[in-house]
Design a protein around this motif. Sequence first.
Motif, short mmCIF file in Angstrom:
data_model
loop_
_atom_site.label_atom_id
_atom_site.label_comp_id
_atom_site.label_asym_id
_atom_site.label_seq_id
_atom_site.Cartn_x
_atom_site.Cartn_y
_atom_site.Cartn_z
N VAL A 75 2.71 4.24 4.53
CA VAL A 75 4.13 4.75 4.28
C VAL A 75 4.82 5.31 5.51
N VAL A 76 3.87 6.16 6.25
CA VAL A 76 4.59 6.75 7.60
C VAL A 76 4.61 5.50 8.52
N ALA A 77 3.91 4.74 8.52
CA ALA A 77 3.93 3.49 9.53
C ALA A 77 4.99 2.66 9.35
N GLU A 78 5.14 2.36 8.09
CA GLU A 78 6.44 1.62 7.69
C GLU A 78 7.72 2.39 8.02
N GLU A 79 7.70 3.52 7.98
CA GLU A 79 8.94 4.19 8.48
C GLU A 79 9.18 4.59 9.77
N GLY A 80 8.18 4.00 10.65
CA GLY A 80 8.17 4.16 12.06
C GLY A 80 7.64 5.31 12.78
N GLY A 81 7.08 6.16 11.89
CA GLY A 81 6.33 7.26 12.43
C GLY A 81 4.76 7.30 12.63
N CYS A 130 0.89 -1.31 0.00
CA CYS A 130 -0.17 -0.08 0.04
C CYS A 130 0.82 1.17 0.15
N GLY A 131 0.51 2.21 -0.93
CA GLY A 131 1.17 3.48 -0.92
C GLY A 131 0.83 4.85 -0.43
N CYS A 132 -0.41 4.32 0.37
CA CYS A 132 -1.27 5.44 1.04
C CYS A 132 -0.28 6.30 1.99
#
Length: 54
Positions: free
Chosen positions: A45-51, A39-41
Motif C-alpha cells: 500500500v505504501v509503495a503504491e502511494e509512492g512512499g 495486495c493490502g499489506c
Amino acid sequence: MTLRTYRLTAAGHRIELSRETVRLGEPYTPPISGEWPACGCCRCVVAEEGGSPF
C-alpha cells in the motif's frame, strides 16, 4: 505443470476458474491475472502511494 485457479462455493463445491499449462523451456508468463485482489499489506500500500515502506 498445470496451474489451476478455483473458487469454493458456500456448499464446499469447487469451481475451476482458469487453467494454465507450463512446459519446460517455455518463457514464464504469469498465468493468473485479475483473479486476485491487489495486495493490502502495509508494504504494498505504501509503495503504491509512492512512499517508502521502511
